[in-house]
Design an enzyme around this catalytic site. Structure first.
Site, PDB file in Angstrom:
ATOM      1  N   GLU A 149      33.928  40.622  30.125  1.00 38.43           N
ATOM      2  CA  GLU A 149      33.907  39.590  31.153  1.00 38.43           C
ATOM      3  C   GLU A 149      32.954  40.084  32.236  1.00 38.43           C
ATOM      4  O   GLU A 149      33.084  41.226  32.691  1.00 38.43           O
ATOM      5  CB  GLU A 149      35.315  39.376  31.715  1.00 38.43           C
ATOM      6  CG  GLU A 149      35.392  38.346  32.825  1.00 38.43           C
ATOM      7  CD  GLU A 149      36.836  38.066  33.255  1.00 38.43           C
ATOM      8  OE1 GLU A 149      37.766  38.701  32.700  1.00 38.43           O
ATOM      9  OE2 GLU A 149      37.021  37.222  34.151  1.00 38.43           O
ATOM     10  N   GLU A 242      38.548  31.854  42.400  1.00 33.47           N
ATOM     11  CA  GLU A 242      39.829  32.456  42.016  1.00 33.47           C
ATOM     12  C   GLU A 242      40.671  32.563  43.277  1.00 33.47           C
ATOM     13  O   GLU A 242      40.203  33.097  44.284  1.00 33.47           O
ATOM     14  CB  GLU A 242      39.619  33.876  41.475  1.00 33.47           C
ATOM     15  CG  GLU A 242      39.014  33.962  40.099  1.00 33.47           C
ATOM     16  CD  GLU A 242      39.054  35.393  39.563  1.00 33.47           C
ATOM     17  OE1 GLU A 242      39.443  35.587  38.406  1.00 33.47           O
ATOM     18  OE2 GLU A 242      38.673  36.330  40.309  1.00 33.47           O
TER      19      GLU A 242
END
Ligand SMILES: *[C@@H]1O[C@H](CO)[C@@H](O)[C@H](O)[C@H]1NC(C)=O
Ligand SMILES: *[C@@H]1O[C@H](CO)[C@@H](O)[C@H](O)[C@H]1NC(C)=O
Length: 260
Positions: A149, A242
């Site tokens: 990621e 986020e």
């Protein structure tokens, strides 16, 4: 006489052509946008090559909260959206409202030459714990399970990246400092989230509210200097916020991303 009838013939031709082009122009300006308000955990809506996800993936970590996302504009390459949220309790990331690119995905990194992007965004308050970031995933096969990621943070708002190492104050320790990419200076963090390796590029200072550049150099930095193989496939490319906690409205006036 001949000249006169020629003119008569010409007039309807010209006027029908201009009517046609006006019609086409009007269509571009009023491109249908699905402004459905997303409220559910896995709600999504599509616009051209993009999907907007509300993505309340770990909402159960919150004591309480809610989040809504909505597309506000789309002109064929640039998309705008808003996300309004309030989250209380828990120390984990609750949500990642994001726009995902669906074109050009599942190519090997070696086959990609650039990933041009622009992103203009604002947030109503900084009294939250959140980040604003690109989030890319790679895998050993197209659509395969996540191996790496790669995050590029445009803002760390009272938040921090996943890291294998923390200092005595509990702050993440970078594995490389002062990397110059796309006109800014970044620190690189690395850690394992239980599923995949996470590489996070964070600005050494400040916030980028208006970014225009290329995301691929962050991948090629990791190919050249870290353990990411260029035979890996780019399986997912998203940009969003986020959220760990707080109440805010996040507004993207314009976002674009492409894979070349
Ligand atoms: C939220 O995550 C934190 C950290 O993992 C954990 O300690 C806490 O128990 C979680 N809370 C809930 C309600 O799941
Ligand atoms: C990174 O850059 C800052 C600002 O120029 C400097 O103070 C610092 O020493 C640099 N760190 C390293 C490890 O080179």
């Amino acid at each position: 006489m001949f000249f006169f009838s020629f003119l008569l013939l010409l007039i309807p031709l010209v006027s029908s052509t201009s009517r046609h082009s006006m019609h086409r122009m009007r269509k571009v300006h009023t491109r249908a946008v699905d402004t459905t308000l997303l409220t559910g955990q896995w709600d999504s809506v599509h616009a051209g090559q993009y999907s907007l996800f509300n993505d309340l993936w770990d909402e159960k970590n919150a004591t309480w909260g809610s989040q809504e996302s909505q597309i506000t504009s789309f002109d064929g390459s640039n998309i705008g959206w808003t996300t309004t949220y309030t989250w209380t309790g828990g120390s984990q990331v609750k949500t990642f409202a994001n726009v995902q690119l669906n074109n050009g995905i599942n190519q090997q990194l070696s086959a990609i030459s650039s990933m041009p992007t622009n992103w203009q965004w604002t947030q109503s308050t900084n009294e939250v714990v959140a980040d604003v970031a690109y989030d890319l995933f790679t895998s050993g096969s197209p659509g395969g399970s996540n191996v790496n990621e790669i995050m590029v943070w445009l803002a760390s708002i009272n938040s921090g990246p996943i890291s294998a190492e923390y200092n005595a104050e509990g702050q993440a320790v970078p594995i490389v400092t002062n990397i110059s990419l796309e006109g800014y200076t970044w620190d690189l963090y690395s850690g394992f989230n239980g599923v995949n390796q996470v590489y996070s590029f964070l600005l050494t200072s400040g916030v980028i509210n208006s970014f225009s550049g290329d995301i691929y150099p962050f991948l090629s930095y990791l190919i050249d200097n870290k353990d990411i193989s260029s035979t890996q496939y780019l399986t997912c490319a998203q940009g969003g916020t986020e959220v760990i906690s707080g109440t805010a409205q996040f507004t993207t006036s314009s976002y674009s991303l492409a894979v070349n």
